[in-house]
Scaffold this motif. Structure first.
Motif, PDB file in Angstrom:
ATOM      1  N   UNK A 191       0.846  -1.197   0.000  1.00 25.76           N
ATOM      2  CA  UNK A 191       0.000   0.000   0.000  1.00 25.76           C
ATOM      3  C   UNK A 191       0.881   1.247   0.000  1.00 25.76           C
ATOM      4  N   UNK A 192       1.912   1.249   0.830  1.00 20.64           N
ATOM      5  CA  UNK A 192       2.822   2.398   0.878  1.00 20.64           C
ATOM      6  C   UNK A 192       3.484   2.622  -0.479  1.00 20.64           C
ATOM      7  N   UNK A 193       3.843   1.546  -1.150  1.00 17.27           N
ATOM      8  CA  UNK A 193       4.476   1.657  -2.469  1.00 17.27           C
ATOM      9  C   UNK A 193       3.529   2.318  -3.484  1.00 17.27           C
ATOM     10  N   UNK A 194       2.274   1.870  -3.517  1.00 19.06           N
ATOM     11  CA  UNK A 194       1.348   2.429  -4.508  1.00 19.06           C
ATOM     12  C   UNK A 194       0.934   3.852  -4.148  1.00 19.06           C
ATOM     13  N   UNK A 195       0.813   4.158  -2.853  1.00 16.80           N
ATOM     14  CA  UNK A 195       0.491   5.533  -2.458  1.00 16.80           C
ATOM     15  C   UNK A 195       1.654   6.467  -2.805  1.00 16.80           C
ATOM     16  N   UNK A 196       2.870   5.971  -2.699  1.00 14.66           N
ATOM     17  CA  UNK A 196       4.032   6.777  -3.109  1.00 14.66           C
ATOM     18  C   UNK A 196       3.956   7.163  -4.573  1.00 14.66           C
ATOM     19  N   UNK A 197       3.455   6.267  -5.398  1.00 17.49           N
ATOM     20  CA  UNK A 197       3.278   6.579  -6.826  1.00 17.49           C
ATOM     21  C   UNK A 197       2.229   7.669  -6.993  1.00 17.49           C
ATOM     22  N   UNK A 198       1.153   7.588  -6.225  1.00 22.63           N
ATOM     23  CA  UNK A 198       0.118   8.632  -6.284  1.00 22.63           C
ATOM     24  C   UNK A 198       0.673   9.981  -5.849  1.00 22.63           C
ATOM     25  N   UNK A 199       1.501   9.975  -4.815  1.00 19.26           N
ATOM     26  CA  UNK A 199       2.072  11.233  -4.317  1.00 19.26           C
ATOM     27  C   UNK A 199       2.943  11.917  -5.366  1.00 19.26           C
ATOM     28  N   UNK A 200       3.522  11.144  -6.244  1.00 21.42           N
ATOM     29  CA  UNK A 200       4.358  11.718  -7.306  1.00 21.42           C
ATOM     30  C   UNK A 200       3.522  12.261  -8.468  1.00 21.42           C
ATOM     31  N   UNK A 201       2.239  11.964  -8.478  1.00 23.47           N
ATOM     32  CA  UNK A 201       1.359  12.403  -9.566  1.00 23.47           C
ATOM     33  C   UNK A 201       0.670  13.715  -9.185  1.00 23.47           C
ATOM     34  N   UNK A 202       0.043  14.372 -10.162  1.00 21.89           N
ATOM     35  CA  UNK A 202      -0.691  15.601  -9.870  1.00 21.89           C
ATOM     36  C   UNK A 202      -2.112  15.339  -9.345  1.00 21.89           C
TER      37      UNK A 202
END
Length: 101
Positions: free
Chosen positions: A22-33
């Motif tokens: 979950x932390x890995x996929x949320x990190x990807x979201x944080x890098x997006x707009x």
């Protein structure tokens, strides 16, 4: 503007806890707009539908590693085109109607 609920579950991790994934996929979201809200059972994402789908694909792919060879991703899409809406507006609308009941 779309509102999307996504849940990504790696299968075969050998552990009951999925929080590292979950932390890995949320990190990807944080890098997006994109705007997002993490919930206990999934994540709500809002923004341009093409961008959301691009990011969800990246999130899905990020779960594959040496021990995970299967990932289950569930997606619900609310794509309203007559006006711009946000997750907060959807909740507010229901609360206002409850107040009038």
């Amino acid at each position: 503007m779309a509102v999307v609920e996504v849940s990504i579950v790696p299968i075969g991790t050998g552990k009951t806890s999925l929080s590292p994934y979950v932390a890995r996929v949320v990190g990807i979201l944080e890098e997006s707009p994109l705007q997002y809200e993490l919930t206990a059972m999934g994540t709500i994402v809002s923004g341009d539908l093409d961008e959301i789908l691009r990011v969800i694909r990246k999130m899905h792919e990020s779960c594959f590693d040496a021990e995970v060879t299967r990932v289950l991703t569930q997606i619900k899409i609310d794509d309203r085109r007559d006006r711009v809406g946000t997750p907060e507006q959807k909740v507010r609308s229901v609360i206002e109607k409850l107040a009038g009941v």
